[in-house]
Design a protein around this motif. Sequence first.
Motif, PDB file in Angstrom:
ATOM      1  N   GLN A  83      11.003  25.645 -11.803  1.00 28.23           N
ATOM      2  CA  GLN A  83      11.112  26.843 -12.548  1.00 28.23           C
ATOM      3  C   GLN A  83      12.566  27.035 -13.241  1.00 28.23           C
ATOM      4  OE1 GLN A  83       9.790  30.023  -9.882  1.00 28.23           O
ATOM      5  NE2 GLN A  83       8.097  28.837  -9.232  1.00 28.23           N
ATOM      6  N   ILE A  84      13.325  26.586 -12.421  1.00 32.73           N
ATOM      7  CA  ILE A  84      14.836  26.678 -13.238  1.00 32.73           C
ATOM      8  C   ILE A  84      14.817  26.035 -14.573  1.00 32.73           C
ATOM      9  CG2 ILE A  84      17.158  26.096 -12.961  1.00 32.73           C
ATOM     10  CD1 ILE A  84      16.685  26.681  -9.750  1.00 32.73           C
ATOM     11  N   PHE A  85      14.127  25.025 -14.364  1.00 29.06           N
ATOM     12  CA  PHE A  85      14.131  23.856 -15.765  1.00 29.06           C
ATOM     13  C   PHE A  85      13.484  24.518 -16.920  1.00 29.06           C
ATOM     14  CE2 PHE A  85      14.403  20.075 -18.117  1.00 29.06           C
ATOM     15  CZ  PHE A  85      15.608  19.695 -17.722  1.00 29.06           C
ATOM     16  N   ALA A  86      12.506  25.387 -16.421  1.00 30.86           N
ATOM     17  CA  ALA A  86      11.711  25.983 -17.396  1.00 30.86           C
ATOM     18  C   ALA A  86      12.468  27.125 -18.087  1.00 30.86           C
ATOM     19  CB  ALA A  86      10.274  26.572 -16.967  1.00 30.86           C
ATOM     20  N   PHE A  87      13.330  27.635 -17.515  1.00 30.20           N
ATOM     21  CA  PHE A  87      14.378  28.775 -18.196  1.00 30.20           C
ATOM     22  C   PHE A  87      15.210  28.087 -19.014  1.00 30.20           C
ATOM     23  CE2 PHE A  87      13.119  31.535 -14.614  1.00 30.20           C
ATOM     24  CZ  PHE A  87      13.056  32.521 -15.040  1.00 30.20           C
ATOM     25  N   PHE A  88      15.484  26.911 -18.461  1.00 26.51           N
ATOM     26  CA  PHE A  88      16.550  25.997 -19.659  1.00 26.51           C
ATOM     27  C   PHE A  88      15.639  25.801 -20.959  1.00 26.51           C
ATOM     28  CE2 PHE A  88      19.222  25.498 -15.905  1.00 26.51           C
ATOM     29  CZ  PHE A  88      20.228  25.237 -16.482  1.00 26.51           C
ATOM     30  N   VAL A  89      14.534  25.348 -20.469  1.00 27.79           N
ATOM     31  CA  VAL A  89      13.761  24.973 -21.990  1.00 27.79           C
ATOM     32  C   VAL A  89      13.810  26.063 -22.789  1.00 27.79           C
ATOM     33  CG1 VAL A  89      11.342  24.016 -22.661  1.00 27.79           C
ATOM     34  CG2 VAL A  89      12.546  23.011 -20.788  1.00 27.79           C
ATOM     35  N   ILE A  90      13.374  27.408 -22.233  1.00 25.77           N
ATOM     36  CA  ILE A  90      12.946  28.617 -22.887  1.00 25.77           C
ATOM     37  C   ILE A  90      14.367  29.072 -23.707  1.00 25.77           C
ATOM     38  CG2 ILE A  90      12.790  31.072 -22.929  1.00 25.77           C
ATOM     39  CD1 ILE A  90      10.893  30.617 -20.234  1.00 25.77           C
ATOM     40  N   ALA A  91      15.506  28.637 -22.926  1.00 27.96           N
ATOM     41  CA  ALA A  91      16.611  28.861 -23.799  1.00 27.96           C
ATOM     42  C   ALA A  91      17.080  28.091 -24.794  1.00 27.96           C
ATOM     43  CB  ALA A  91      18.022  28.959 -22.787  1.00 27.96           C
ATOM     44  N   VAL A  92      16.818  26.547 -24.646  1.00 26.08           N
ATOM     45  CA  VAL A  92      17.068  25.818 -25.765  1.00 26.08           C
ATOM     46  C   VAL A  92      16.023  26.168 -26.857  1.00 26.08           C
ATOM     47  CG1 VAL A  92      17.027  23.336 -26.266  1.00 26.08           C
ATOM     48  CG2 VAL A  92      18.110  24.143 -24.224  1.00 26.08           C
ATOM     49  N   ALA A  93      14.594  26.226 -26.432  1.00 20.75           N
ATOM     50  CA  ALA A  93      13.834  26.628 -27.400  1.00 20.75           C
ATOM     51  C   ALA A  93      14.179  27.866 -28.264  1.00 20.75           C
ATOM     52  CB  ALA A  93      12.632  26.749 -26.794  1.00 20.75           C
ATOM     53  N   ALA A  94      14.952  29.015 -27.812  1.00 17.10           N
ATOM     54  CA  ALA A  94      15.264  29.908 -28.690  1.00 17.10           C
ATOM     55  C   ALA A  94      16.206  29.604 -29.497  1.00 17.10           C
ATOM     56  CB  ALA A  94      15.836  31.103 -27.624  1.00 17.10           C
ATOM     57  N   ALA A  95      17.415  28.683 -28.823  1.00 22.26           N
ATOM     58  CA  ALA A  95      18.497  28.090 -29.825  1.00 22.26           C
ATOM     59  C   ALA A  95      17.753  27.652 -31.095  1.00 22.26           C
ATOM     60  CB  ALA A  95      19.557  27.465 -29.054  1.00 22.26           C
ATOM     61  N   GLU A  96      16.975  26.700 -30.546  1.00 19.21           N
ATOM     62  CA  GLU A  96      16.387  25.554 -31.397  1.00 19.21           C
ATOM     63  C   GLU A  96      15.600  26.463 -32.777  1.00 19.21           C
ATOM     64  OE1 GLU A  96      12.511  24.517 -30.740  1.00 19.21           O
ATOM     65  OE2 GLU A  96      12.527  24.285 -33.138  1.00 19.21           O
ATOM     66  N   ALA A  97      14.765  27.423 -32.351  1.00 21.16           N
ATOM     67  CA  ALA A  97      13.985  28.332 -33.292  1.00 21.16           C
ATOM     68  C   ALA A  97      14.996  28.828 -34.183  1.00 21.16           C
ATOM     69  CB  ALA A  97      13.375  29.431 -32.540  1.00 21.16           C
TER      70      ALA A  97
END
Lengths: 125, 867
Positions: A83-97
């Motif tokens: 779950q924690i990792f999912a948050f990281f992915v969301i954050a990185v995805a936002a930056a990437e977007a």
Amino acid sequence: MSLQLGHYLLLSGILFFIGAAGFLVRRNALVALMCIELMLNAVNLTMVAFNRWQTAAPLSEAARASLQRTGNDVTYLIPHHGQIFAFFVIAVAAAEAAVGLAIVLSLYRVRKIVRTDEANLLKDE
Amino acid sequence: MSTLFLQTGILLAQAVDAVNQNPSLVPHPAFGNFLNAVPDQYSVLGLIVLLPLIGAVINGLFGSKIGRQGVYIVGVATVATSFLFSLLAFIALVKAGHANPSGGEGEAAQQAEHAATRISYVAWDWFRAPVGSATAVQIKFRYVLDALSGVMLLVVTGVGTVIHVYSTGYINHDKGFAKYFAFLNLFMFSMLNLILGDSVVLLFVGWEGVGLCSYLLIGFWFHIPEYASAGKKAFIVNRIGDVGVIVGVTILAWKVGAYDFETLRNSLSAENSGALHDLLARTDLDDFIAHWITRNPVWQDRIQAVIPEFSWGGLACFCLFVGCTGKSAQIPLYVWLPDAMAGPTPVSALIHAATMVTAGVYLLCRLSFLFVHFPSVMALIAVIGGLTALFAATIAITQTELKKVLAYSTVSQLGFMFMGCGVGAFGAGLFHVYTHAMFKACLFLGAGAVMHACRDSQDLNKLGGLRKYLPHTFRTFAVATLAIIGTPGLSGFFSKDEILFRALASHNESHPWVGKVVFALGMTTAALTAFYMCRLLFLTFWGEFKGWSLDQASYPPGATIPAHGHGDEDEHDEAHEDEHDDHHEAKPWDPPKDNPWNMTGALYVLAGLSVVAGFINLPSLFTGHHGQLALWLEPVVTEWHIDLHAAHGVEVLAMVLGTTAFLVGSGLAYYVYVLKEGQPAKAIVSAMPGVHRFVENKWKIDELYEVTVVAAVRGASAVANFLDDYLIGGIIWVVTNIPKLLGQILRQFQTGKVQVYGAILALGMLGLLGWTMWVPSVSVSYRVEGSNRMILQANGGPAYRYEWDREGDGFNGTPVFNDPAVISLMCQPQTANDGRRYCRVGVRARNAFGRVTEAVRTVEFPAEAAR
């Protein structure tokens, strides 16, 4: 029939496939970005699902002893890495977007178009 | 740069301290501490060298900011101050000579006294230079003033100051005044390094520095291609000589183990000097010839007959002499000097007549203690000097350009100096350097004054009659001419006579004929010198002024003559237009008029010096002993000894013959160019046009070099270019094209389309996935329960089927793959040698594609005792 891990993985796989296919097929940069988001979310779903279905792991003796000193006797712990990792992915995805959209915008300013196959200014030929 | 300012600050601080800390010095009129030469601490020497550099830096960097007057002030003031300090240092040197305790009366004691006279200043330690394979010596920035460098110092700074003053007038119409003075000051700096440097290394720094400045100033008007190429020619020819200097210096350092003159001199002057023995020893030339050249004994003998003696010292001397021929314009490297007249005339006077070109003579004098031991090299020097003198004099007769005549005259006079050195009379050579600096500088400046007044016209056919228009220039030019042709009583007479006398009286141990031959060459040259210098004087100042009348033919009276179109060198000085424009328009053929005081004054100073300069070294015939200059130089300059009293007859002979040569040459010139107004000369020219043209074209030496040396170099460069293009270039072509080819292949995948990259990525992922599905792989994990039960799990992958080997003794029979992935198993553990208990199980797995693999696992049980 209740929801099992397999259902989640199936859904995740379908989402990922849609994302990948869309990325490969569509030429619109915005759609490509959305497809990437879709794939990332598929991955997120996988990680969360695995986290949910993970068996509780016994604590090591040393960890248990150190917790006992604080007054808690804990034998098993359910990890939340997924779950924690999912948050990281969301954050990185936002930056990437954000970066991706900026690039798309610049591309639009230069070429008045956002088709990915037209973004070849640096290509020799 | 910061070092420079730091050094200046230190020097000034030391100077101020010297006055402040010693109150008794302040009221003292004799400059106090400046006259007390503390060893290695005499900072005035540093200032002498540094001041021109400061001038060069200021003029070079800020010349445009401080303006024309500022540049003049800085340029002249630094050099003039340097001259004043030089006088101070010279006085200190004399004082130090007197202050030295003398052991007694007599010549020997005097010599000992002089030998110690030397004041020096160490600026800083520079670097350690190797001598031989294992040892190194410290090279210092150390300036030494002794008798020899003292004379040179006064000549260089004195003449330099006069010429700087003159230059303020000469360059007054040129836009490049700041550059000009920067270069001129930089030249002074380099030249002072050359003469004051205490080691061959520092000398070489100056040697190269003056070469650079010479190049820069010859090509001062570099936008004219011929002038630029003249600069390049001077630079390249000098480089050839410089190779000689480097090789010679290296041999010296290798064999003697020192770079500084004092150590070199001491090691070579000591009784039974080992270093001298080494240098003189005939080296293994025989072995060399036998090994590398020929095995035939007859040829070996012939070669050795041509090279009678071969020693490292001789080779070093020869190489150094080659360097001198480059710098001092001797055969075969003289060709650059006549072309160097492309530079501004004051530069020709300072660099290419008075100072830089005498550096070769200075080097010979400086190393005279070495050269005197090698009579063959000395003979070569003398003969080369004599031939150069004669050769250049013949060319000078036929030249029609004012400066070209003077240039060849300089080459010729330098030949005289080398003659003097070559016959072992280094002092006489230096004496001629000193007098020549005065009168030749005066002649060049006079020529510059003529050109300046006549719109840069220097064609002897157009000049004439200037006696009336340029009285000051005429007077000084005439005096200097009389000095150079050896009019009895003037400076040139004494110095030339000294050289001729010493040549006749000398005795070369290995080549006894040299003295006589050189004397004959010198005598002929003296007559020719008198002739061509008088011709120059008469053609320029006698007769009618032809310049404007020649032009009148092409321009109707009253017309405006363009500023360009006079003479051969008119193009270079565009700024001259404004000077002449006013009277051009009024009257095109206005007579030329004398130059301003700063130019005329310089001429008078130098003319005066040309008259009196000779009196410091009166011949022994008059005084009964060596001249003052010779005595002064004696401790520093080693000479071949001659018996003065026995040679009196020879001296009288030389003097009579020398005067005769002067009378014949000048009388003939007077007859030809004044009485007959040049008719005989024209008759001779028309009678022998071929010969005249040949000589006028400088004996076609430039053309000869062009087809031999230059052509050879061009050929070699063509070969090298070919190799570079095709051999080196070919290898590089291959090497560079391999990655290029690979790149071309890989480039096909770089389409620039992000979807293609995505597809490749997806395909790669699928391939990876397929690979893991296709290749079977299995592992076994276990958990032990109790003392002999184990839970086993086979980890393969989706759709894997397993078959367990429960006994751990291998599979046999047809595989059936019907077992579950997880089994519970009892076993009887075996006990190993170290007491550990274990069971062995195996598993065979089949993946979805029917491919089979197997794994074996050893399960360890807790020891019995532990339970």
